[in-house]
Scaffold this motif. Structure first.
Motif, PDB file in Angstrom:
ATOM      1  N   GLY A 100       0.807  -1.216   0.000  1.00 12.03           N
ATOM      2  CA  GLY A 100       0.000   0.000   0.000  1.00 12.03           C
ATOM      3  C   GLY A 100       0.842   1.268   0.000  1.00 12.03           C
ATOM      4  N   ILE A 101       2.070   1.167  -0.493  1.00  7.91           N
ATOM      5  CA  ILE A 101       2.986   2.315  -0.527  1.00  7.91           C
ATOM      6  C   ILE A 101       2.956   2.914  -1.928  1.00  7.91           C
ATOM      7  CG2 ILE A 101       5.432   2.970  -0.431  1.00  7.91           C
ATOM      8  CD1 ILE A 101       5.745   0.536   1.560  1.00  7.91           C
ATOM      9  N   LYS A 102       3.062   4.251  -1.990  1.00 10.28           N
ATOM     10  CA  LYS A 102       3.082   4.932  -3.297  1.00 10.28           C
ATOM     11  C   LYS A 102       4.520   5.044  -3.792  1.00 10.28           C
ATOM     12  CE  LYS A 102       1.905   9.503  -5.140  1.00 10.28           C
ATOM     13  NZ  LYS A 102       1.319  10.791  -4.725  1.00 10.28           N
ATOM     14  N   PRO A 103       4.836   4.442  -4.942  1.00 15.17           N
ATOM     15  CA  PRO A 103       6.185   4.624  -5.501  1.00 15.17           C
ATOM     16  C   PRO A 103       6.338   6.040  -6.053  1.00 15.17           C
ATOM     17  CG  PRO A 103       4.975   2.856  -6.629  1.00 15.17           C
ATOM     18  CD  PRO A 103       3.990   3.624  -5.818  1.00 15.17           C
ATOM     19  N   VAL A 104       7.485   6.637  -5.825  1.00 16.71           N
ATOM     20  CA  VAL A 104       7.807   7.930  -6.422  1.00 16.71           C
ATOM     21  C   VAL A 104       9.060   7.705  -7.272  1.00 16.71           C
ATOM     22  CG1 VAL A 104       8.508  10.313  -5.993  1.00 16.71           C
ATOM     23  CG2 VAL A 104       6.777   9.230  -4.529  1.00 16.71           C
ATOM     24  N   PHE A 105       8.891   7.816  -8.590  1.00 17.32           N
ATOM     25  CA  PHE A 105       9.995   7.514  -9.503  1.00 17.32           C
ATOM     26  C   PHE A 105      10.933   8.703  -9.638  1.00 17.32           C
ATOM     27  CE2 PHE A 105       6.503   4.736 -10.995  1.00 17.32           C
ATOM     28  CZ  PHE A 105       7.118   3.512 -10.743  1.00 17.32           C
ATOM     29  N   VAL A 106      12.219   8.397  -9.566  1.00 18.15           N
ATOM     30  CA  VAL A 106      13.256   9.411  -9.722  1.00 18.15           C
ATOM     31  C   VAL A 106      14.191   8.940 -10.837  1.00 18.15           C
ATOM     32  CG1 VAL A 106      15.340  10.299  -8.572  1.00 18.15           C
ATOM     33  CG2 VAL A 106      13.131  10.424  -7.409  1.00 18.15           C
ATOM     34  N   ASP A 107      14.706   9.868 -11.608  1.00 11.98           N
ATOM     35  CA  ASP A 107      15.507   9.515 -12.789  1.00 11.98           C
ATOM     36  C   ASP A 107      16.859   8.888 -12.387  1.00 11.98           C
ATOM     37  OD1 ASP A 107      15.792   9.164 -15.471  1.00 11.98           O
ATOM     38  OD2 ASP A 107      16.112  11.287 -15.972  1.00 11.98           O
ATOM     39  N   ILE A 108      17.515   8.312 -13.378  1.00  8.33           N
ATOM     40  CA  ILE A 108      18.733   7.540 -13.144  1.00  8.33           C
ATOM     41  C   ILE A 108      19.965   8.282 -13.650  1.00  8.33           C
ATOM     42  CG2 ILE A 108      17.560   5.323 -13.114  1.00  8.33           C
ATOM     43  CD1 ILE A 108      18.382   4.935 -16.062  1.00  8.33           C
ATOM     44  N   ASP A 109      21.100   7.784 -13.220  1.00 12.69           N
ATOM     45  CA  ASP A 109      22.393   8.322 -13.642  1.00 12.69           C
ATOM     46  C   ASP A 109      22.732   7.749 -15.034  1.00 12.69           C
ATOM     47  OD1 ASP A 109      25.286   9.342 -12.528  1.00 12.69           O
ATOM     48  OD2 ASP A 109      25.491   7.546 -13.768  1.00 12.69           O
ATOM     49  N   PRO A 110      23.167   8.602 -15.983  1.00 13.15           N
ATOM     50  CA  PRO A 110      23.396   8.096 -17.347  1.00 13.15           C
ATOM     51  C   PRO A 110      24.565   7.114 -17.458  1.00 13.15           C
ATOM     52  CG  PRO A 110      24.000  10.423 -17.178  1.00 13.15           C
ATOM     53  CD  PRO A 110      23.362  10.054 -15.884  1.00 13.15           C
ATOM     54  N   ASN A 111      25.467   7.112 -16.509  1.00 14.22           N
ATOM     55  CA  ASN A 111      26.613   6.197 -16.600  1.00 14.22           C
ATOM     56  C   ASN A 111      26.328   4.833 -16.000  1.00 14.22           C
ATOM     57  OD1 ASN A 111      28.480   7.928 -17.966  1.00 14.22           O
ATOM     58  ND2 ASN A 111      28.516   9.140 -16.089  1.00 14.22           N
ATOM     59  N   THR A 112      25.761   4.780 -14.811  1.00 18.72           N
ATOM     60  CA  THR A 112      25.511   3.488 -14.165  1.00 18.72           C
ATOM     61  C   THR A 112      24.090   2.987 -14.383  1.00 18.72           C
ATOM     62  OG1 THR A 112      24.830   4.570 -12.118  1.00 18.72           O
ATOM     63  CG2 THR A 112      27.163   3.969 -12.317  1.00 18.72           C
ATOM     64  N   LEU A 113      23.174   3.879 -14.787  1.00 19.35           N
ATOM     65  CA  LEU A 113      21.740   3.584 -14.910  1.00 19.35           C
ATOM     66  C   LEU A 113      21.115   3.247 -13.549  1.00 19.35           C
ATOM     67  CD1 LEU A 113      21.578   1.662 -18.336  1.00 19.35           C
ATOM     68  CD2 LEU A 113      21.855   4.102 -17.884  1.00 19.35           C
ATOM     69  N   ASN A 114      21.782   3.620 -12.465  1.00 19.74           N
ATOM     70  CA  ASN A 114      21.212   3.505 -11.110  1.00 19.74           C
ATOM     71  C   ASN A 114      20.588   4.837 -10.705  1.00 19.74           C
ATOM     72  OD1 ASN A 114      21.984   0.841 -10.572  1.00 19.74           O
ATOM     73  ND2 ASN A 114      24.059   1.478  -9.982  1.00 19.74           N
ATOM     74  N   LEU A 115      19.712   4.777  -9.707  1.00 20.31           N
ATOM     75  CA  LEU A 115      19.058   5.960  -9.155  1.00 20.31           C
ATOM     76  C   LEU A 115      20.075   7.099  -9.004  1.00 20.31           C
ATOM     77  CD1 LEU A 115      16.184   6.535  -8.099  1.00 20.31           C
ATOM     78  CD2 LEU A 115      16.959   5.803  -5.844  1.00 20.31           C
ATOM     79  N   ASP A 116      19.717   8.290  -9.518  1.00 22.32           N
ATOM     80  CA  ASP A 116      20.625   9.444  -9.473  1.00 22.32           C
ATOM     81  C   ASP A 116      20.432  10.193  -8.147  1.00 22.32           C
ATOM     82  OD1 ASP A 116      22.060  11.744  -9.801  1.00 22.32           O
ATOM     83  OD2 ASP A 116      21.310  12.186 -11.823  1.00 22.32           O
ATOM     84  N   PRO A 117      21.423  10.144  -7.257  1.00 24.44           N
ATOM     85  CA  PRO A 117      21.256  10.789  -5.948  1.00 24.44           C
ATOM     86  C   PRO A 117      20.950  12.280  -6.060  1.00 24.44           C
ATOM     87  CG  PRO A 117      23.258   9.460  -5.997  1.00 24.44           C
ATOM     88  CD  PRO A 117      22.743   9.522  -7.402  1.00 24.44           C
TER      89      PRO A 117
END
Ligand SMILES: *Cc1c(COP(=O)(O)O)cnc(C)c1O
Length: 373
Positions: A100-117
């Motif tokens: 029942g949690i709402k996901p909040v999508f955040v863009d990724i880092d272009p080099n690693t494709l991991n979540l961009d801090p």
């Protein structure tokens, strides 16, 4: 490669299986003891062996990685909104919806494709309680930057580490980062128990809580302290894990050779970029991913189709983005303008076959085919 010379069917991965005869003694032991599940001897041995192999303090085994993700969120009592990446397998976000949690999508880092801090803070609201990043392809997230944000805003961090078995940074296992890390031992992963998963946790108290939650919330015979689920790994899978563990170093070493061969052969192919890790001390070569950009003569999808027509089955991990699936696309954070890097990566990504039994001559054929377009 000419059109007439077809390759055998090659998939993006092929599960690793140890020799069958080596598994039979484990099965005999299960048949003899008649202990099939509920934290039996193989379950205990595998938890111990994995703690040693991975270099972590506590581990709780699960039936699969998805139930482990759902339980990890429960164990930390996460509610409200959780910041996560759209560039992952759909189970990452599904585990939030199951709570029942709402996901909040955040863009990724272009080099690693991991979540961009750098993009996380702007997405934090009073309802945010946690961050759920993914070590995509087993490449480490920027764990220090993520932890700094979590500390500043009093957020929990749960890593979806489904790809990150055995990966180490300079100080040890990357699974030690955050509040919890979740592994998958699915057939397609670097280490498999057919189906399986685990939660890596930092302290004994949290493991006790997780062990209750994966066993219906039972404490002793007559007490139930939480609406837990049945997430226990059974003895068959645990025994298989013990045997697989004897082969995993060899499997990763072989993956490393294939990774190096791909990189060498694809060097200089215009429009193809091989994805690099974040400089892990010990990598696991779980995936071999390339980005096909505009400088390449044909589109990513045309290359994908042409390879398939020739018996090679690469995968577009991750296309579509999670945020494009019907149960997510209505969320404000799911808009493509919010996720330009992830949107481009999903259009360019292609994961090429990599697994311990893959023949080097096939790697040569695949790369020759890619270079010849
Ligand atoms: C495989 C995977 C999962 C799910 O694990 P299962 O063991 O198949 O349930 C979750 N997240 C990611 C990123 C995965 O690749």
């Amino acid at each position: 490669m000419t059109e007439s010379k077809k390759l055998p069917m090659i998939y993006v991965t092929q599960p690793f299986l140890p020799p069958l005869e080596e598994f039979l003694p484990y099965l005999e032991q299960i048949w003899k003891s008649k202990i099939l599940t509920n934290g039996g001897p193989f379950h205990q041995q595998l938890e111990q062996a994995l703690c040693e192999y991975l270099g972590v303090r506590h581990i709780a085994l699960f039936t699969n990685g998805t139930i482990a993700l759902v339980t990890a969120l429960q164990a930390l009592r996460i509610t409200g909104e959780v910041i996560t990446t759209p560039f992952s397998f759909v189970a990452t976000s599904h585990s939030l919806l199951w709570n029942g949690i709402k996901p909040v999508f955040v863009d990724i880092d272009p080099n690693t494709l991991n979540l961009d801090p750098a993009k996380i803070e702007a997405a934090i609201t009073p309802q945010t309680t946690a961050i759920m990043p993914v070590h995509c392809y087993g490449h480490s997230c920027n764990v220090d930057a993520i932890q700094r944000i979590a500390d500043n805003y009093n957020l929990k961090v749960i890593y979806d580490a489904a790809h990150a078995f055995g990966v180490q940074d300079g100080q040890g296992s990357i699974l030690r980062h955050g509040d919890l890390s979740v592994l998958s031992f699915h057939a397609t992963k670097v280490f498999n128990t057919f189906e399986g998963g685990a939660i890596v946790c930092p302290d004994a108290k949290t493991k006790v809580r997780i062990d209750q939650l994966k066993n219906f919330g039972h404490v002793g015979e007559v007490n139930v302290v939480a609406p837990g689920i049945n997430g226990k790994m059974c003895e068959f899978n645990a025994a298989l894990g013990l045997l697989q563990l004897k082969y995993v170093d060899r499997s990763i070493a072989r993956r490393k050779e294939i990774d190096a061969d791909y990189r060498e052969r694809l060097t200089g192919v215009k429009g193809i970029r091989c994805l690099n890790g974040a400089g892990e001390q010990v990598a696991n070569y779980a995936y071999f991913s390339i980005l096909v950009d505009d400088a390449y003569p044909i589109s990513r999808d045309d290359l994908y189709q042409k390879l398939k027509d020739n018996g090679i089955h690469p995968r577009r991990y991750f296309y579509p983005l999670i945020s494009d699936f019907p149960m997510y696309r209505g969320l404000p954070s799911a808009h493509r303008e919010n996720l330009p890097v992830a949107t481009r990566a999903a259009q360019q990504i292609l994961c090429l076959p990599i697994y311990p039994d893959l023949d080097m001559s096939v790697v040569a054929e695949i790369t020759r085919f890619i270079a010849a377009q």
